[in-house]
Design an enzyme around this catalytic site. Structure first.
Site, PDB file in Angstrom:
ATOM      1  N   LYS A   1      -0.379 -12.212   3.430  1.00 34.35           N
ATOM      2  CA  LYS A   1      -0.453 -12.892   2.130  1.00 34.35           C
ATOM      3  C   LYS A   1       0.900 -12.904   1.407  1.00 34.35           C
ATOM      4  O   LYS A   1       1.349 -13.939   0.942  1.00 34.35           O
ATOM      5  CB  LYS A   1      -1.515 -12.233   1.225  1.00 34.35           C
ATOM      6  CG  LYS A   1      -2.927 -12.279   1.796  1.00 34.35           C
ATOM      7  CD  LYS A   1      -3.959 -11.799   0.797  1.00 34.35           C
ATOM      8  CE  LYS A   1      -3.855 -10.315   0.447  1.00 34.35           C
ATOM      9  NZ  LYS A   1      -4.144  -9.416   1.575  1.00 34.35           N
TER      10      LYS A   1
ATOM     11  N   ARG B   1     -10.224  -9.332  -5.841  1.00 34.92           N
ATOM     12  CA  ARG B   1     -10.449  -8.400  -4.741  1.00 34.92           C
ATOM     13  C   ARG B   1     -11.916  -7.958  -4.687  1.00 34.92           C
ATOM     14  O   ARG B   1     -12.265  -7.112  -3.883  1.00 34.92           O
ATOM     15  CB  ARG B   1      -9.614  -7.132  -4.956  1.00 34.92           C
ATOM     16  CG  ARG B   1      -8.156  -7.215  -4.518  1.00 34.92           C
ATOM     17  CD  ARG B   1      -8.001  -6.908  -3.059  1.00 34.92           C
ATOM     18  NE  ARG B   1      -6.975  -5.963  -2.663  1.00 34.92           N
ATOM     19  CZ  ARG B   1      -5.667  -6.104  -2.780  1.00 34.92           C
ATOM     20  NH1 ARG B   1      -5.155  -7.115  -3.407  1.00 34.92           N
ATOM     21  NH2 ARG B   1      -4.849  -5.200  -2.272  1.00 34.92           N
TER      22      ARG B   1
ATOM     23  N   ARG C   1       5.842  -2.347   8.128  1.00 34.99           N
ATOM     24  CA  ARG C   1       6.297  -3.238   7.063  1.00 34.99           C
ATOM     25  C   ARG C   1       7.321  -2.512   6.185  1.00 34.99           C
ATOM     26  O   ARG C   1       7.222  -1.317   5.944  1.00 34.99           O
ATOM     27  CB  ARG C   1       5.088  -3.637   6.210  1.00 34.99           C
ATOM     28  CG  ARG C   1       5.467  -4.336   4.926  1.00 34.99           C
ATOM     29  CD  ARG C   1       4.326  -5.101   4.345  1.00 34.99           C
ATOM     30  NE  ARG C   1       3.357  -4.257   3.662  1.00 34.99           N
ATOM     31  CZ  ARG C   1       2.284  -4.753   3.037  1.00 34.99           C
ATOM     32  NH1 ARG C   1       2.045  -6.051   3.064  1.00 34.99           N
ATOM     33  NH2 ARG C   1       1.442  -3.939   2.439  1.00 34.99           N
TER      34      ARG C   1
ATOM     35  N   ARG D   1       6.188   1.219   1.521  1.00 33.47           N
ATOM     36  CA  ARG D   1       5.225   1.468   0.449  1.00 33.47           C
ATOM     37  C   ARG D   1       4.432   2.735   0.741  1.00 33.47           C
ATOM     38  O   ARG D   1       4.061   2.984   1.888  1.00 33.47           O
ATOM     39  CB  ARG D   1       4.263   0.280   0.334  1.00 33.47           C
ATOM     40  CG  ARG D   1       4.825  -0.867  -0.461  1.00 33.47           C
ATOM     41  CD  ARG D   1       3.955  -2.103  -0.397  1.00 33.47           C
ATOM     42  NE  ARG D   1       2.527  -1.853  -0.512  1.00 33.47           N
ATOM     43  CZ  ARG D   1       1.618  -2.827  -0.588  1.00 33.47           C
ATOM     44  NH1 ARG D   1       2.004  -4.091  -0.558  1.00 33.47           N
ATOM     45  NH2 ARG D   1       0.343  -2.543  -0.696  1.00 33.47           N
TER      46      ARG D   1
ATOM     47  N   ARG E   1      -7.712   1.458   2.996  1.00 36.15           N
ATOM     48  CA  ARG E   1      -7.606   0.110   2.419  1.00 36.15           C
ATOM     49  C   ARG E   1      -8.474  -0.879   3.196  1.00 36.15           C
ATOM     50  O   ARG E   1      -9.053  -1.794   2.617  1.00 36.15           O
ATOM     51  CB  ARG E   1      -6.140  -0.354   2.415  1.00 36.15           C
ATOM     52  CG  ARG E   1      -5.322   0.374   1.353  1.00 36.15           C
ATOM     53  CD  ARG E   1      -3.833   0.228   1.562  1.00 36.15           C
ATOM     54  NE  ARG E   1      -3.348  -1.124   1.431  1.00 36.15           N
ATOM     55  CZ  ARG E   1      -2.194  -1.543   1.935  1.00 36.15           C
ATOM     56  NH1 ARG E   1      -1.415  -0.715   2.608  1.00 36.15           N
ATOM     57  NH2 ARG E   1      -1.809  -2.774   1.761  1.00 36.15           N
TER      58      ARG E   1
HETATM   59  P1  AMP Z   1      -1.479  -5.152  -2.396  1.00 34.41           P
HETATM   60  O1  AMP Z   1      -0.026  -5.139  -2.680  1.00 34.41           O
HETATM   61  O2  AMP Z   1      -2.119  -6.489  -2.733  1.00 34.41           O
HETATM   62  O3  AMP Z   1      -1.818  -4.687  -1.006  1.00 34.41           O
HETATM   63  O4  AMP Z   1      -2.147  -4.097  -3.394  1.00 34.41           O
HETATM   64  C1  AMP Z   1      -1.821  -2.717  -3.339  1.00 34.41           C
HETATM   65  C2  AMP Z   1      -2.853  -1.902  -4.089  1.00 34.41           C
HETATM   66  O5  AMP Z   1      -2.880  -2.300  -5.463  1.00 34.41           O
HETATM   67  C3  AMP Z   1      -4.291  -2.071  -3.612  1.00 34.41           C
HETATM   68  O6  AMP Z   1      -4.594  -1.250  -2.503  1.00 34.41           O
HETATM   69  C4  AMP Z   1      -5.071  -1.664  -4.859  1.00 34.41           C
HETATM   70  O7  AMP Z   1      -5.071  -0.266  -5.038  1.00 34.41           O
HETATM   71  C5  AMP Z   1      -4.218  -2.262  -5.969  1.00 34.41           C
HETATM   72  N1  AMP Z   1      -4.635  -3.646  -6.284  1.00 34.41           N
HETATM   73  C6  AMP Z   1      -3.938  -4.802  -6.039  1.00 34.41           C
HETATM   74  N2  AMP Z   1      -4.629  -5.874  -6.450  1.00 34.41           N
HETATM   75  C7  AMP Z   1      -5.804  -5.405  -6.947  1.00 34.41           C
HETATM   76  C8  AMP Z   1      -6.970  -6.006  -7.513  1.00 34.41           C
HETATM   77  N3  AMP Z   1      -7.077  -7.344  -7.632  1.00 34.41           N
HETATM   78  N4  AMP Z   1      -7.974  -5.198  -7.921  1.00 34.41           N
HETATM   79  C9  AMP Z   1      -7.887  -3.875  -7.811  1.00 34.41           C
HETATM   80  N5  AMP Z   1      -6.853  -3.231  -7.274  1.00 34.41           N
HETATM   81  C10 AMP Z   1      -5.804  -3.981  -6.847  1.00 34.41           C
END
Ligand code: AMP
Length: 212
Positions: free
Chosen positions: A15, A88, A122, A155, A166
Site C-alpha cells: 500500500k 481498518r 522493509r 519500523r 498484525r
Molecule cells: P501501517 O503503517 O498502516 O502499517 O500502520 C501501523 C500501525 O498503526 C498499525 O499496526 C496500527 O497499530 C496503527 N494504525 C494505522 N492505521 C490505523 C487505523 N486506521 N486504525 C487503527 N490503527 C491504525
C-alpha cells in the site's frame, strides 16, 4: 484526478509503496494513518503517547483517536484523495461515510507467504516515509533514502513477532472490509503479487477506467 480512493490489503501488500507512485502520477492527496501516528509517536504528542502501546503490539489504535485524526485531515480538502491504512475496521468504514464518500476501494491481493519477508526486510525513511526493501526495492546507497537522503530505519513493528500479530489483527478486523466495499459496488481487486512496477501498472489501469 478527482477520485476518492481507499487502498486495502494486508500488511506488506504494498500500500505504502504504491501510494507514493500514485500520488506522483495522479496528484492525489495521500493520507496515511500509519505515517501520521508514527509522527505523533516521534513528537511525543498526546495522541502519540496513547497510540504507541497499540502500535508496538500490532493492535489497532482505538477508533475515536484515529477517526478524529482522519476527520481533521480531510477537512476542507479538495481534489483526489487516497487513504492508505484507513479504514481498518467496519466501525471505521461506517464512521468514514459520515464525512467522506469512497468512490473506489482498491484491494491488493497477495499470498500470505510473501508478506512476512516483505515486511521484515522493509526499510523506511525517517524523514519522508518512503519505503524500500533490501532485496526487491533496495536504496541506491545503503541506509539512505533515494528521494531525500534521509536515514532509513526498520519500523519497530516490522519485527517478525509483531508482524504476526498484525496479520491476526488484519484477518479479524480489516479483512471484512473487502466484502463491505464489494456490497457497495466500489471494490476493485488487484493482483498484488510480482514486481512493484507490474503491480503499479495494474492499479493505474483500474484507476484510469474511472477517470474523472
Ligand atoms: P501501517 O503503517 O498502516 O502499517 O500502520 C501501523 C500501525 O498503526 C498499525 O499496526 C496500527 O497499530 C496503527 N494504525 C494505522 N492505521 C490505523 C487505523 N486506521 N486504525 C487503527 N490503527 C491504525
Amino acid at each position: 484526478m478527482d477520485l476518492k480512493i481507499v487502498l486495502l490489503g494486508p500488511p506488506g501488500s504494498g500500500k505504502g509503496t504504491q501510494t507514493e507512485r500514485l500520488v506522483a502520477e495522479f496528484g492525489f492527496t495521500k493520507i496515511s494513518t500509519g505515517d501520521l501516528l508514527r509522527e505523533a509517536v516521534r513528537n511525543g504528542t498526546e495522541l502519540g503517547v496513547k497510540a504507541k502501546g497499540f502500535m508496538d503490539a500490532g493492535k489497532l489504535v482505538p477508533d475515536d483517536l484515529v477517526v478524529g485524526l482522519i476527520r481533521e485531515k480531510l477537512k476542507g480538502l479538495k481534489g483526489g484523495v487516497l487513504l492508505d491504512g484507513f479504514p481498518r475496521s467496519l466501525e471505521q468504514a461506517q464512521k468514514l461515510e459520515e464525512f467522506f464518500n469512497v468512490e473506489m476501494a482498491v484491494d491488493l491481493e497477495v499470498n500470505p507467504e510473501v508478506l512476512i519477508r516483505r515486511l521484515t526486510e522493509r526499510r523506511s525513511c525517517r524523514a519522508c516515509n518512503s519505503v524500500f526493501h533490501l532485496e526487491f526495492n533496495p536504496p541506491k546507497k545503503a541506509g539512505s533514502c533515494d528521494k531525500c537522503g534521509g536515514e532509513l530505519y526498520q519500523r519497530s513493528d516490522d519485527t517478525e513477532k509483531v508482524v504476526r500479530e498484525r496479520f491476526t489483527t488484519y484477518t479479524e478486523r480489516t479483512a471484512p472490509l473487502t466484502e463491505y466495499y464489494r456490497k457497495k459496488g466500489v471494490l476493485k481487486s488487484v493482483d498484488g503479487m510480482g514486481a512493484i512496477d507490474d503491480v503499479y501498472k495494474r492499479i493505474a489501469a483500474v484507476i484510469k477506467t474511472a477517470r474523472k
